[in-house]
Write a protein that holds these residues in place. Structure first.
Motif, PDB file in Angstrom:
ATOM      1  N   GLY A 184       0.950  -1.194   0.019  1.00  0.00           N
ATOM      2  CA  GLY A 184       0.200  -0.215   0.014  1.00  0.00           C
ATOM      3  C   GLY A 184       0.743   1.202   0.129  1.00  0.00           C
ATOM      4  N   GLY A 185       2.032   1.322   0.055  1.00  0.00           N
ATOM      5  CA  GLY A 185       2.768   2.411   0.112  1.00  0.00           C
ATOM      6  C   GLY A 185       3.228   2.571  -1.476  1.00  0.00           C
ATOM      7  N   PRO A 186       4.279   3.699  -1.409  1.00  0.00           N
ATOM      8  CA  PRO A 186       4.555   4.107  -2.753  1.00  0.00           C
ATOM      9  C   PRO A 186       5.676   3.157  -3.533  1.00  0.00           C
ATOM     10  CG  PRO A 186       5.993   5.409  -1.046  1.00  0.00           C
ATOM     11  CD  PRO A 186       4.783   4.503  -0.512  1.00  0.00           C
ATOM     12  N   ALA A 187       5.658   3.012  -4.801  1.00  0.00           N
ATOM     13  CA  ALA A 187       6.246   2.068  -5.485  1.00  0.00           C
ATOM     14  C   ALA A 187       7.671   2.603  -5.643  1.00  0.00           C
ATOM     15  CB  ALA A 187       5.866   1.819  -7.101  1.00  0.00           C
ATOM     16  N   LEU A 188       8.374   2.861  -4.652  1.00  0.00           N
ATOM     17  CA  LEU A 188       9.875   3.460  -4.539  1.00  0.00           C
ATOM     18  C   LEU A 188      10.715   2.390  -3.811  1.00  0.00           C
ATOM     19  CD1 LEU A 188       8.886   7.093  -4.083  1.00  0.00           C
ATOM     20  CD2 LEU A 188       9.916   5.851  -6.121  1.00  0.00           C
ATOM     21  N   PRO A 189      12.075   2.215  -3.863  1.00  0.00           N
ATOM     22  CA  PRO A 189      12.713   1.378  -3.018  1.00  0.00           C
ATOM     23  C   PRO A 189      12.580   2.066  -1.361  1.00  0.00           C
ATOM     24  CG  PRO A 189      13.849   1.587  -4.835  1.00  0.00           C
ATOM     25  CD  PRO A 189      12.677   2.530  -4.907  1.00  0.00           C
ATOM     26  N   PRO A 190      12.925   1.241  -0.383  1.00  0.00           N
ATOM     27  CA  PRO A 190      12.383   1.858   1.026  1.00  0.00           C
ATOM     28  C   PRO A 190      13.743   2.587   1.645  1.00  0.00           C
ATOM     29  CG  PRO A 190      12.758  -0.572   1.085  1.00  0.00           C
ATOM     30  CD  PRO A 190      12.649   0.011  -0.244  1.00  0.00           C
ATOM     31  N   GLY A 191      14.752   2.581   0.862  1.00  0.00           N
ATOM     32  CA  GLY A 191      15.852   3.098   1.349  1.00  0.00           C
ATOM     33  C   GLY A 191      17.028   2.163   2.263  1.00  0.00           C
ATOM     34  N   ARG A 192      16.241   1.136   2.390  1.00  0.00           N
ATOM     35  CA  ARG A 192      17.016  -0.010   3.256  1.00  0.00           C
ATOM     36  C   ARG A 192      16.989  -1.111   2.361  1.00  0.00           C
ATOM     37  NH1 ARG A 192      12.461   0.811   5.560  1.00  0.00           N
ATOM     38  NH2 ARG A 192      11.050  -0.976   5.960  1.00  0.00           N
ATOM     39  N   ARG A 193      18.147  -2.027   2.574  1.00  0.00           N
ATOM     40  CA  ARG A 193      17.963  -3.416   1.779  1.00  0.00           C
ATOM     41  C   ARG A 193      17.647  -4.554   2.775  1.00  0.00           C
ATOM     42  NH1 ARG A 193      23.017  -2.754  -2.270  1.00  0.00           N
ATOM     43  NH2 ARG A 193      22.500  -0.847  -3.337  1.00  0.00           N
ATOM     44  N   GLU A 194      16.561  -5.301   2.414  1.00  0.00           N
ATOM     45  CA  GLU A 194      16.050  -6.655   3.288  1.00  0.00           C
ATOM     46  C   GLU A 194      15.894  -7.523   2.193  1.00  0.00           C
ATOM     47  OE1 GLU A 194      12.675  -5.245   5.383  1.00  0.00           O
ATOM     48  OE2 GLU A 194      13.770  -4.358   6.950  1.00  0.00           O
ATOM     49  N   ARG A 195      15.988  -8.589   2.888  1.00  0.00           N
ATOM     50  CA  ARG A 195      15.673 -10.021   1.906  1.00  0.00           C
ATOM     51  C   ARG A 195      14.327 -10.269   1.974  1.00  0.00           C
ATOM     52  NH1 ARG A 195      18.904 -14.794   3.563  1.00  0.00           N
ATOM     53  NH2 ARG A 195      18.031 -15.649   1.677  1.00  0.00           N
ATOM     54  N   ALA A 196      13.678 -10.179   0.623  1.00  0.00           N
ATOM     55  CA  ALA A 196      12.206 -10.448   0.613  1.00  0.00           C
ATOM     56  C   ALA A 196      11.991 -11.843   1.054  1.00  0.00           C
ATOM     57  CB  ALA A 196      11.829 -10.312  -0.805  1.00  0.00           C
ATOM     58  N   ALA A 197      12.795 -12.783   0.895  1.00  0.00           N
ATOM     59  CA  ALA A 197      12.685 -14.140   1.430  1.00  0.00           C
ATOM     60  C   ALA A 197      12.485 -14.254   2.973  1.00  0.00           C
ATOM     61  CB  ALA A 197      13.936 -15.021   0.887  1.00  0.00           C
ATOM     62  N   GLU A 198      13.348 -13.199   3.554  1.00  0.00           N
ATOM     63  CA  GLU A 198      12.974 -13.183   5.158  1.00  0.00           C
ATOM     64  C   GLU A 198      11.809 -12.379   5.597  1.00  0.00           C
ATOM     65  OE1 GLU A 198      14.258 -14.691   7.620  1.00  0.00           O
ATOM     66  OE2 GLU A 198      15.836 -15.808   6.356  1.00  0.00           O
ATOM     67  N   SER A 199      11.757 -11.220   5.066  1.00  0.00           N
ATOM     68  CA  SER A 199      10.649 -10.093   5.064  1.00  0.00           C
ATOM     69  C   SER A 199      10.054  -9.506   4.201  1.00  0.00           C
ATOM     70  CB  SER A 199      11.077  -9.200   6.457  1.00  0.00           C
ATOM     71  OG  SER A 199      10.053  -8.383   6.835  1.00  0.00           O
ATOM     72  N   GLY A 200       9.117  -9.712   3.391  1.00  0.00           N
ATOM     73  CA  GLY A 200       8.661  -9.009   2.465  1.00  0.00           C
ATOM     74  C   GLY A 200       7.560  -8.330   2.376  1.00  0.00           C
TER      75      GLY A 200
END
Length: 525
Positions: A184-200
């Motif tokens: 539901g947020g903007p279609a922009l990178p969040p500014g931090r890198r997280e692994r989608a496999a862990e937390s998406g």
């Protein structure tokens, strides 16, 4: 000159089709035709599916090329460890002007993509499927495909499926931007890198992969790893979808087995016999020269060995009549404008790099070249997402590939050729056009449940304001495409579960976003 690619260009195939099977019969394979052409598909366990992906060396076809089997296992492991059901996401966001392969699949073979994603969802025990798209045509096609399968986002279903529309921008297709938009947020990178496999999506382990990747998985699951491996190279079996544009007489999407000579593919599209350069992998890719083009074959390893990249499958030759540095400047300016504006290397570095290339072309001499190299080097590895790195790679490759032209501009004041503009860019005003398109959905309130909390008016004031009695007043307008994410967020945040999104009545024409604002008045509560 700037001729944008059509949504669905000509489609051709070398050898026997796999992904494009049935394209010679109909423009779009609905569910009935899809089953006639491809046949039924049996479910598979997670272990068998991962083994299949590993046996055929399936890698993501969106640009990064991450092994799909490894990603599948990581999501399954995280889901079991945390006791959380995972989410499956199809990334059909294709915001790069030179890429159309996923758009072709979404428009013409949507059920092949859904087959692969649903295989993964069942194997993982996922209960949520999300499809991210960037264009009207792809959204319409995938919504029809979901409806043909009886899939929707209604509560109570074993699998809830929904479509997320992202803007047609380079950064919107980045994995973290898609996940953010799905939440539901903007279609922009969040500014931090997280692994989608862990937390998406929603903090859950998320299997996110490119549309073509899921389609390839569906093909392999039907015909088996052994038969799949009979096509293409032993170490990179199967076929590849490529988008050919630039200096070609016939822009196209073409399905080819790996191992086919790149020069043959270029010949089919009507490229110059001796291109002065071929951009491989799209606008985050690398240039290769005519000699490398002659020797390379279509494969990830061969293109990398030639100094190129398979990337997202975009191949763009340029002819001898245009200035390659001028062509690259057009792309550099566009890449700078595509910044998410969230970190200095991107927001400041990319415009500075594009400006440096412009200075070089306009007589800046050796000092301009040195300044360009410095700012390009400073951008690398410091961004919040991969956009600065990809843009810097493109600029570095440009300086390495066209040394004669570079010397002519630095030492002699120019190469004597004009910039023709053969590399495709979006038409002017394309983003405004996309935003003005109604989604075909409306907000509605169940007045038996509404308690007048007012959260919805805070989230999407363009379509909802609070009346004198404290209850929401809704604009009599369809939800515009660019506001759909916030409308869905408002629905999820309603404490009384009174707000919903429903299909707009067909007989009433949907109003553009400007009309929605007029219906609400100029003030915001």
């Amino acid at each position: 000159m700037n001729i944008p690619l059509p949504d669905v260009p000509e489609v051709r195939v070398v050898g026997l089709p796999q992904l494009t099977t049935g394209f010679d019969l109909v423009e779009r394979l609905d569910l009935a035709m899809h089953l006639k052409v491809h046949g039924p598909l049996e479910p598979m366990t997670g272990e068998r599916l991962a083994e299949l992906a590993e046996t055929i060396s399936l890698r993501g076809r969106g640009g990064a090329g991450f092994p799909f089997g490894k990603k599948l296992r990581a999501v399954a492991k995280a889901s079991i460890r945390r006791g959380v059901r995972p989410v499956v996401v199809i990334n059909g966001s294709e915001g790069e002007p030179a890429c159309r392969k996923d758009t072709v699949l979404l428009n013409r073979a949507p059920h092949l993509i859904l087959d692969g994603a649903l295989l993964a969802a069942e194997a993982l025990g996922a209960r949520t499927l999300i499809v991210a798209v960037t264009r009207n045509s792809t959204e319409i096609s995938i919504r029809e495909a979901l409806a043909e399968r009886g899939l929707s986002d209604r509560r109570g279903q074993q699998l809830r499926a929904r479509v997320v529309r992202t803007p047609e921008r380079m950064v919107s297709g980045e994995a973290s931007a898609v996940i953010r938009a799905a939440g539901g947020g903007p279609a922009l990178p969040p500014g931090r890198r997280e692994r989608a496999a862990e937390s998406g999506v929603g903090g859950a382990p998320t299997l996110l992969s490119n549309a073509e990747t899921y389609a390839q998985l569906a093909v392999a699951a039907r015909i088996g790893a052994r038969r799949y491996g009979h096509t293409g190279l032993p170490d990179e079996p199967g076929t590849v979808l490529l988008t050919l544009s630039g200096a070609v007489s016939r822009p196209m999407v073409i399905e080819v087995p790996t191992g086919v000579p790149l020069r043959y593919v270029l010949q089919l599209a009507g490229a110059p016999p001796l291109p002065q350069g071929v951009l491989t992998g799209g606008y985050h890719g690398n240039w290769i020269d005519a000699m490398a083009t002659h020797d390379a074959v279509v494969s990830r390893a061969s293109l990398a060995a030639a100094g190129g990249a398979l990337g997202a499958g975009a191949i763009l030759p340029i002819g001898p009549e245009t200035c390659p540095l001028g062509e690259s400047l057009r792309i550099a300016n566009w890449l700078a404008a595509e910044t998410a504006g969230q970190c200095g290397p991107c927001k400041l570095g990319l415009p500075a790099a594009a400006g440096g290339l412009s200075d070089l072309l306009n007589g800046g001499g050796p000092a301009a070249l040195e300044a360009l190299r410095e700012v390009t080097q400073a951008v690398k590895g410091r961004g919040a997402c991969k956009h600065p790195d990809g843009s810097a790679r493109f600029l570095t490759s440009t300086l390495s590939a066209f040394t004669d032209d570079l010397a002519a501009h630095v030492l002699d004041g120019g190469c004597g050729r004009e910039t023709v503009g053969v590399l495709p860019l979006p038409a002017p005003g394309y983003q405004d056009l996309e935003e003005s398109i109604p989604s075909g959905e409306k907000l509605a309130v169940d007045w038996t449940l509404c308690k007048g909390h007012g959260l919805c008016a805070d989230i999407i004031p363009e379509l909802i304001r609070l009346g004198p009695d404290g209850y929401p007043a809704l604009a009599d307008a369809a939800v515009p495409v660019h506001l759909r994410g916030r409308a869905q967020r408002a629905v999820r945040r309603c404490p009384a579960l009174a707000l919903r999104v429903e299909q707009a009545p067909a007989e009433r024409p949907a109003l553009p976003p400007g009309s929605a604002r007029k219906a609400l008045g100029s003030g915001r509560s």
